[in-house]
Write a protein that holds these residues in place. Structure first.
Motif, mmCIF file in Angstrom:
data_model
loop_
_atom_site.group_PDB
_atom_site.id
_atom_site.type_symbol
_atom_site.label_atom_id
_atom_site.label_comp_id
_atom_site.label_asym_id
_atom_site.label_seq_id
_atom_site.Cartn_x
_atom_site.Cartn_y
_atom_site.Cartn_z
ATOM 1 N N LYS A 130 0.835 -1.200 0.000
ATOM 2 C CA LYS A 130 0.000 0.000 0.000
ATOM 3 C C LYS A 130 0.872 1.252 0.000
ATOM 4 O O LYS A 130 1.972 1.261 0.550
ATOM 5 C CB LYS A 130 -0.920 0.014 1.225
ATOM 6 N N ILE A 131 0.349 2.339 -0.592
ATOM 7 C CA ILE A 131 1.085 3.592 -0.622
ATOM 8 C C ILE A 131 0.485 4.564 0.384
ATOM 9 O O ILE A 131 -0.671 4.446 0.795
ATOM 10 C CB ILE A 131 1.098 4.217 -2.033
ATOM 11 N N GLY A 132 1.312 5.545 0.789
ATOM 12 C CA GLY A 132 0.835 6.592 1.679
ATOM 13 C C GLY A 132 0.552 6.099 3.082
ATOM 14 O O GLY A 132 1.206 5.201 3.613
ATOM 15 N N GLY A 133 -0.477 6.677 3.693
ATOM 16 C CA GLY A 133 -0.896 6.287 5.032
ATOM 17 C C GLY A 133 0.093 6.692 6.122
ATOM 18 O O GLY A 133 1.041 7.436 5.885
ATOM 19 N N ASP A 134 -0.179 6.168 7.318
ATOM 20 C CA ASP A 134 0.669 6.468 8.476
ATOM 21 C C ASP A 134 0.892 5.186 9.260
ATOM 22 O O ASP A 134 0.611 5.099 10.459
ATOM 23 C CB ASP A 134 0.013 7.548 9.338
ATOM 24 N N ALA A 135 1.389 4.190 8.546
ATOM 25 C CA ALA A 135 1.527 2.858 9.126
ATOM 26 C C ALA A 135 2.708 2.779 10.094
ATOM 27 O O ALA A 135 3.676 3.520 9.962
ATOM 28 C CB ALA A 135 1.710 1.831 8.006
ATOM 29 N N PRO A 136 2.649 1.845 11.060
ATOM 30 C CA PRO A 136 3.782 1.623 11.962
ATOM 31 C C PRO A 136 4.882 0.825 11.263
ATOM 32 O O PRO A 136 4.696 0.299 10.163
ATOM 33 C CB PRO A 136 3.167 0.808 13.098
ATOM 34 N N LEU A 137 6.029 0.739 11.912
ATOM 35 C CA LEU A 137 7.127 -0.056 11.381
ATOM 36 C C LEU A 137 6.807 -1.545 11.481
ATOM 37 O O LEU A 137 6.111 -1.986 12.395
ATOM 38 C CB LEU A 137 8.416 0.229 12.148
ATOM 39 N N SER A 138 7.340 -2.305 10.550
ATOM 40 C CA SER A 138 7.277 -3.761 10.647
ATOM 41 C C SER A 138 8.334 -4.224 11.649
ATOM 42 O O SER A 138 9.125 -3.426 12.158
ATOM 43 C CB SER A 138 7.560 -4.386 9.284
ATOM 44 N N ALA A 139 8.376 -5.517 11.909
ATOM 45 C CA ALA A 139 9.393 -6.052 12.830
ATOM 46 C C ALA A 139 10.792 -5.771 12.295
ATOM 47 O O ALA A 139 11.701 -5.403 13.052
ATOM 48 C CB ALA A 139 9.179 -7.552 13.026
ATOM 49 N N ARG A 140 10.981 -5.901 10.986
ATOM 50 C CA ARG A 140 12.293 -5.618 10.409
ATOM 51 C C ARG A 140 12.585 -4.121 10.402
ATOM 52 O O ARG A 140 13.739 -3.705 10.526
ATOM 53 C CB ARG A 140 12.379 -6.206 9.001
ATOM 54 N N GLY A 141 11.533 -3.309 10.281
ATOM 55 C CA GLY A 141 11.708 -1.862 10.388
ATOM 56 C C GLY A 141 12.198 -1.461 11.766
ATOM 57 O O GLY A 141 13.030 -0.554 11.918
ATOM 58 N N GLU A 142 11.673 -2.135 12.785
ATOM 59 C CA GLU A 142 12.135 -1.901 14.163
ATOM 60 C C GLU A 142 13.615 -2.279 14.308
ATOM 61 O O GLU A 142 14.386 -1.585 14.990
ATOM 62 C CB GLU A 142 11.287 -2.710 15.146
ATOM 63 N N MET A 143 14.017 -3.357 13.661
ATOM 64 C CA MET A 143 15.418 -3.764 13.709
ATOM 65 C C MET A 143 16.316 -2.684 13.097
ATOM 66 O O MET A 143 17.399 -2.373 13.610
ATOM 67 C CB MET A 143 15.609 -5.089 12.964
ATOM 68 N N TYR A 144 15.848 -2.095 12.002
ATOM 69 C CA TYR A 144 16.631 -1.033 11.372
ATOM 70 C C TYR A 144 16.733 0.191 12.274
ATOM 71 O O TYR A 144 17.803 0.809 12.388
ATOM 72 C CB TYR A 144 16.015 -0.635 10.027
ATOM 73 N N ALA A 145 15.629 0.544 12.923
ATOM 74 C CA ALA A 145 15.655 1.693 13.833
ATOM 75 C C ALA A 145 16.715 1.496 14.918
ATOM 76 O O ALA A 145 17.433 2.441 15.291
ATOM 77 C CB ALA A 145 14.276 1.905 14.455
ATOM 78 N N LYS A 146 16.829 0.280 15.432
ATOM 79 C CA LYS A 146 17.819 0.002 16.476
ATOM 80 C C LYS A 146 19.247 -0.020 15.924
ATOM 81 O O LYS A 146 20.200 0.285 16.656
ATOM 82 C CB LYS A 146 17.485 -1.325 17.149
ATOM 83 N N LYS A 147 19.378 -0.356 14.638
ATOM 84 C CA LYS A 147 20.706 -0.419 14.016
ATOM 85 C C LYS A 147 21.180 0.948 13.514
ATOM 86 O O LYS A 147 22.384 1.182 13.365
ATOM 87 C CB LYS A 147 20.653 -1.410 12.846
ATOM 88 N N LEU A 148 20.250 1.867 13.265
ATOM 89 C CA LEU A 148 20.591 3.155 12.665
ATOM 90 C C LEU A 148 21.663 3.924 13.445
ATOM 91 O O LEU A 148 22.582 4.489 12.829
ATOM 92 C CB LEU A 148 19.323 4.012 12.488
ATOM 93 N N PRO A 149 21.618 3.986 14.793
ATOM 94 C CA PRO A 149 22.678 4.717 15.508
ATOM 95 C C PRO A 149 24.079 4.207 15.196
ATOM 96 O O PRO A 149 25.020 5.000 15.065
ATOM 97 C CB PRO A 149 22.317 4.498 16.982
#
Length: 452
Positions: A243-262
């Motif tokens: 799906k495009i647009g919206g205001d969806a939350p992160l997936s489980a892998r998206g959460e992993m990236y957030a923790k790895k970003l620093p």
């Protein structure tokens, strides 16, 4: 006979205005960097602009001259440098006759006599002149620019770095012997003087809207060495669903990236300096940035929100093709200019991003966590990508992009988090969610995201 009225495609009528921006300054004062930035800004806004670098013309006959070539007492060198300036100005004026809007003459133009000659040539063809002098006495910055030039200038390609640096210092000394700053004797000129990388700006006799637009941008520049960091948000639940647009939350892998970003940021920065983090107001970018160090000041910008897909928000491309087949085809035909019903086009995104670009140009140490279409537009600005190609670039999820502007282009480095993410790049005419993004025009890298 007046030339036909022209527009730049975003509602700014430039009528018959044509401007020659004449760079002025000693070597190692950031003139070429300023010229390149001005060109890419104007072209990003759909204003036809071209840089005419006198050094490139000179290199056709003298590719790697020594410092004595630039000594004013060297008659042969002076004759060849004058011929290069003549060729550059002649080509620029031909370009103006063909309809060019802003030509940028990149050279030292270090004497009043040379500036008078340029103005007379432009006046004869009805082209306005705007002189831009970069004047800097900050020795640390000058040395930094010397280091930049000796490693990137074609004049020193293949030479020993220390030998190149010494030769360049001698070249600067030769120019200093004859250099004349713009002063009260030239008060009739339209000019902008940038003193010590923006600590002081002097403006004189600005005449019209287009000149004001160029000056406003140049006033926001600094020429200190710096980088900009760009990242997509982590993979979202909508990415997984196509799906495009919206205001969806992160997936489980998206959460992993957030923790790895620093860790990625720390690796790419190379030291512990704090960055300022800009995110959109949507929760997937805010969530992606939330594990960054507390010393990083975080700001949310509405201007960084994803392209508004209007009535197609939260739909898949399959659903869009079925519900709005004509719109689906029209967008594929001209993706940059197509505006979603009740939404935006890429051109609209560029217009709302202009304040972001201004802030980026006067700031240092900025990390932007944003969305696919927005990142494409920002990336296109720094890398001079065309309007036709930029909406189709494949932008990787879970990758940090570091851009470092240089005098002769922008250096790009990528840092892969090595966290899998769905690839949802879409080619023209396709409704598929998962395709190979390496087929995209000017792909930034492997991986992908929904091409808003």
């Amino acid at each position: 006979m007046a030339r036909p009225r022209k527009t730049n495609g975003i509602g700014i009528g430039v009528e018959d205005t044509q401007i020659c921006v004449v760079m002025v300054g000693l070597p190692a004062r950031g003139k070429s960097l300023i010229a390149q930035k001005a060109q890419r800004y104007l072209k990003w806004l759909s204003i036809d602009a071209m840089v005419f670098n006198v050094g490139n013309y000179r290199r056709q006959d003298s590719p790697q001259p020594g410092a004595d070539f630039f000594d004013n007492s060297n008659e042969k060198g002076e004759r060849m440098r004058r011929a290069a300036a003549e060729a550059a100005v002649t080509d620029m004026l031909k370009w103006f006759k063909a309809g060019g809007v802003v030509g940028i003459l990149d050279a030292t133009n270090s004497t009043k006599e040379r500036r008078r000659w340029v103005k007379e040539r432009c006046d004869a063809q009805g082209v306005e002149t705007l002189f831009v002098e970069s004047k800097c006495d900050d020795e640390a910055l000058v040395m930094s620019n010397i280091l930049e030039v000796k490693t990137t200038s074609p004049d020193y390609k293949g030479l020993d770095p220390e030998t190149a640096a010494q030769d360049f210092r001698e070249r600067i000394h030769n120019y200093e012997k004859v250099y004349q700053t713009i002063d009260e004797d030239e008060s009739h000129l339209t000019y902008l003087k940038i003193m010590d990388v923006g600590k002081q700006v002097i403006i004189n006799r600005i005449q019209d809207y287009l000149q004001s637009r160029v000056v406003y941008y140049l006033m926001n520049l600094h020429i200190k060495p710096r980088s900009i960091w760009l990242s997509r948000h982590g993979e979202s639940e909508f990415n997984l669903e196509g799906k495009i647009g919206g205001d969806a939350p992160l997936s489980a892998r998206g959460e992993m990236y957030a923790k790895k970003l620093p860790d990625l940021v720390r690796e790419s920065v190379g030291d512990d300096r704090p960055l300022t983090v800009w995110t959109s107001t949507l929760r997937r970018t805010i969530a992606t940035a939330r594990f960054l160090p507390e010393s990083y000041n975080q700001l949310q910008w509405k201007a960084l929100d994803e392209l508004d897909s209007g009535v197609c928000d939260c739909l898949t491309y399959q659903e869009i093709s079925e519900l709005y087949p004509e719109d689906f085809a029209a967008r594929d035909n001209d993706k940059y200019n197509y505006r979603y019903r009740g939404g935006e086009s890429y051109r609209d995104v560029v217009i709302r991003l202009e304040p972001i670009i201004m802030e980026l140009e006067r700031s240092e140490n900025i990390l932007i966590v944003t969305h696919q279409a927005v990142l494409r537009c920002i990336y296109a600005y720094f890398m001079k990508k065309s309007q036709a190609d930029s909406p189709w670039m494949a932008v990787p999820l879970h990758t940090l992009i570091k851009l470092t502007p240089r005098a002769y282009g922008t250096q790009e480095e990528r840092y892969d988090a090595k966290i899998p993410a769905v690839s949802t790049w879409r080619g023209k005419g396709s409704v598929a969610k998962h395709e190979d993004p390496t087929a995209a025009t000017d792909a930034i890298g492997k991986g992908g995201d929904l091409p808003q």
